[in-house]
Motif scaffolding. Sequence first.
Motif, mmCIF file in Angstrom:
data_model
loop_
_atom_site.group_PDB
_atom_site.id
_atom_site.type_symbol
_atom_site.label_atom_id
_atom_site.label_comp_id
_atom_site.label_asym_id
_atom_site.label_seq_id
_atom_site.Cartn_x
_atom_site.Cartn_y
_atom_site.Cartn_z
ATOM 1 N N ASP A 190 0.834 -1.213 0.000
ATOM 2 C CA ASP A 190 0.000 0.000 0.000
ATOM 3 C C ASP A 190 0.863 1.256 0.000
ATOM 4 O O ASP A 190 0.570 2.218 -0.715
ATOM 5 N N GLU A 191 1.932 1.248 0.783
ATOM 6 C CA GLU A 191 2.843 2.401 0.787
ATOM 7 C C GLU A 191 3.504 2.554 -0.578
ATOM 8 O O GLU A 191 3.651 3.676 -1.085
ATOM 9 N N LEU A 218 2.288 1.645 -3.478
ATOM 10 C CA LEU A 218 1.285 2.164 -4.414
ATOM 11 C C LEU A 218 1.100 3.670 -4.235
ATOM 12 O O LEU A 218 0.991 4.414 -5.222
ATOM 13 N N ARG A 219 1.095 4.137 -2.991
ATOM 14 C CA ARG A 219 0.998 5.590 -2.744
ATOM 15 C C ARG A 219 2.224 6.310 -3.293
ATOM 16 O O ARG A 219 2.119 7.407 -3.841
ATOM 17 N N MET A 220 3.395 5.693 -3.153
ATOM 18 C CA MET A 220 4.625 6.310 -3.656
ATOM 19 C C MET A 220 4.626 6.376 -5.182
ATOM 20 O O MET A 220 5.205 7.302 -5.760
ATOM 21 N N GLU A 232 1.830 6.790 -6.902
ATOM 22 C CA GLU A 232 0.883 7.893 -7.151
ATOM 23 C C GLU A 232 1.525 9.256 -6.939
ATOM 24 O O GLU A 232 1.256 10.189 -7.696
ATOM 25 N N THR A 233 2.390 9.378 -5.918
ATOM 26 C CA THR A 233 3.001 10.675 -5.611
ATOM 27 C C THR A 233 4.272 10.949 -6.401
ATOM 28 O O THR A 233 4.833 12.039 -6.309
ATOM 29 N N GLU A 252 7.211 9.308 -6.046
ATOM 30 C CA GLU A 252 8.455 8.923 -5.380
ATOM 31 C C GLU A 252 9.032 7.668 -6.023
ATOM 32 O O GLU A 252 10.238 7.486 -6.074
ATOM 33 N N GLN A 272 1.716 -7.646 -6.213
ATOM 34 C CA GLN A 272 0.251 -7.609 -6.197
ATOM 35 C C GLN A 272 -0.343 -8.863 -6.838
ATOM 36 O O GLN A 272 -1.291 -9.439 -6.327
#
Length: 178
Positions: free
Chosen positions: A150-151, A153-155, A157-158, A160, A174
């Motif tokens: 999850d982290e 996937l957020r990275m 999106e952002t 990073e 996944q």
Amino acid sequence: MRDLTEKTISEQTIYEGKVIDLKVKEVRLPDGKIGKREVLNHPGAVAIVACTKENKLVVVRQFRKALERTIVEIPAGKLEKGEEPLDSAKRELEEETGYTCEKITKISAFYTTPGFSNQIVHVYFTNELSKGTQQTDSDEFVDVMEITIDEALRMIETGEIIDAKTIYAVQYLQLNKG
């Protein structure tokens, strides 16, 4: 189907570096005309999808001069002359992260930019890690992180995480571990 082979007529080395060589090749195109191709030769690389017992992905944070920014990526590095990809993967994992592993499995290999480079990346997976000591090269500065999917996937999106091998690693996890 047509033969799409481009036959090399001549080649000129433009640059020979520590990691890459650049050649300009004059080629005969499938229609008989002459064209030029700039080709970057690379010794190949490895990348490691390494997961902890807690099912966290081991990544490194480092500055990439070509991008002029710091990014998060899975451990990776170039093959040394005469080195087998499996040996390189184990070496790079330990150098960059301090982790060692007994069991490591090849997932696949892919060409990064076949339009102008022959760089191939051999991708390995391990989830049997032992903590050791990080031993980066003298000109290599990396921070080691352990992140959840999850982290990761957020990275993505952002921005990073922006490199193909790391996005590939997250998608692999996944599909195969989720």
